[in-house]
Design a protein around this motif. Structure first.
Motif, PDB file in Angstrom:
ATOM      1  N   LYS A  23       5.045   7.110  -7.019  1.00 57.97           N
ATOM      2  CA  LYS A  23       4.250   6.952  -5.799  1.00 57.97           C
ATOM      3  C   LYS A  23       3.876   8.285  -5.153  1.00 57.97           C
ATOM      4  CE  LYS A  23       6.414   2.472  -4.948  1.00 57.97           C
ATOM      5  NZ  LYS A  23       7.348   2.524  -6.081  1.00 57.97           N
ATOM      6  N   ASP A  25      -0.502   4.019  -2.407  1.00 54.39           N
ATOM      7  CA  ASP A  25      -1.793   4.527  -1.938  1.00 54.39           C
ATOM      8  C   ASP A  25      -1.613   5.495  -0.782  1.00 54.39           C
ATOM      9  OD1 ASP A  25      -3.126   3.026  -3.821  1.00 54.39           O
ATOM     10  OD2 ASP A  25      -3.516   1.351  -2.469  1.00 54.39           O
ATOM     11  N   ASN A  26      -0.718   5.160   0.134  1.00 51.08           N
ATOM     12  CA  ASN A  26      -0.479   6.031   1.290  1.00 51.08           C
ATOM     13  C   ASN A  26       0.179   7.338   0.877  1.00 51.08           C
ATOM     14  OD1 ASN A  26      -1.063   4.847   4.163  1.00 51.08           O
ATOM     15  ND2 ASN A  26      -0.426   3.114   2.913  1.00 51.08           N
ATOM     16  N   ASP A  56       0.809  -1.218   0.000  1.00 48.31           N
ATOM     17  CA  ASP A  56       0.000   0.000   0.000  1.00 48.31           C
ATOM     18  C   ASP A  56       0.845   1.272   0.000  1.00 48.31           C
ATOM     19  OD1 ASP A  56       1.016  -0.390   2.536  1.00 48.31           O
ATOM     20  OD2 ASP A  56      -0.844   0.139   3.582  1.00 48.31           O
ATOM     21  N   ARG A  80       0.157   8.807  -2.141  1.00 49.85           N
ATOM     22  CA  ARG A  80      -0.714   9.622  -2.982  1.00 49.85           C
ATOM     23  C   ARG A  80      -1.814  10.297  -2.167  1.00 49.85           C
ATOM     24  NH1 ARG A  80       0.813   5.757  -6.933  1.00 49.85           N
ATOM     25  NH2 ARG A  80      -0.670   4.216  -6.134  1.00 49.85           N
ATOM     26  N   GLY A  81      -2.038   9.804  -0.956  1.00 42.68           N
ATOM     27  CA  GLY A  81      -3.027  10.420  -0.080  1.00 42.68           C
ATOM     28  C   GLY A  81      -2.485  11.614   0.682  1.00 42.68           C
TER      29      GLY A  81
END
Length: 201
Positions: free
Chosen positions: A98, A52-53, A49, A55-56
């Motif tokens: 990322k 995902d982390n 992940d 890009r948040g």
């Protein structure tokens, strides 16, 4: 307060146990003291992940801490066990797909002497900042450290509570003292008091 992610650019199997223990300990202290500190998430090079982390992270108060062992003028970070090391080019390349180039938060190279150059060799953070800026990360801010820094939260002279500290010892000395608690830590102050913002050149 923004999100704070710790990133170790090594396989989880090479680094996980110590830092997970530290995170658990920090969270326990947080509940006891009612004060937020520590990292919200610990990520590794092979975390599924990871993207995902990252890009948040959209806010200017978001922080990515890149952890490893470093030396003045060094171009590599090494894992806690010493089994893995990565050069600055590899760290940058691993992050390109990322982290959005619009990232406007802070990236801190949380490693001993990461903002210290040596003779003609620029500091790791300077090398990293230059390369990230060249790849299009024009809004990010970059920080390194001028002394040895520890990941454990310890008492610091003239400060209330516990803090990540800048230390007189190198990381081997820190581990020895951590294992022998009665010896205490020879701290210079809070780690952030020895933090330096590094501007791309």
């Amino acid at each position: 307060m923004g999100k704070r992610c710790a990133y170790l650019p090594f396989p989880e199997s090479d680094s996980a146990s110590e830092y997970q223990e530290l995170l658990d300990w920090a969270l326990e202290r947080t509940k006891a003291r009612g004060v937020g500190f520590g990292w919200d998430k610990i990520l590794f090079a092979d975390s599924s992940d990871l993207g995902d982390n990252f890009r948040g992270l959209l806010d200017e108060d978001d922080v990515i801490y890149i952890l490893g062992h470093c030396e003045a003028g060094g171009s590599k970070l090494s894992s806690n066990t010493g089994k893995s090391s990565v050069d600055v080019d590899s760290v940058v390349e691993d992050l390109l797909d990322k982290i959005d180039t619009g990232f406007r938060g802070k990236i801190k190279i949380y490693a001993c002497d990461s903002a210290v150059s040596c003779w003609f060799y620029p500091a790791f953070t300077q090398q990293f900042a230059n390369k990230m800026f060249g790849k299009g990360y024009r809004r990010a801010r970059f920080f390194g450290y001028l002394k040895a820094v520890g990941t454990q939260y310890v008492p610091v002279p003239n400060q209330e509570g516990l803090h990540r500290a800048a230390c007189k010892d190198d990381w081997i000395g820190q581990i020895k003292r951590f294992m022998n608690e009665e010896a205490g830590f020879e701290t210079l102050g809070r780690a952030k008091d020895f933090r330096l913002e590094v501007h791309p050149q």
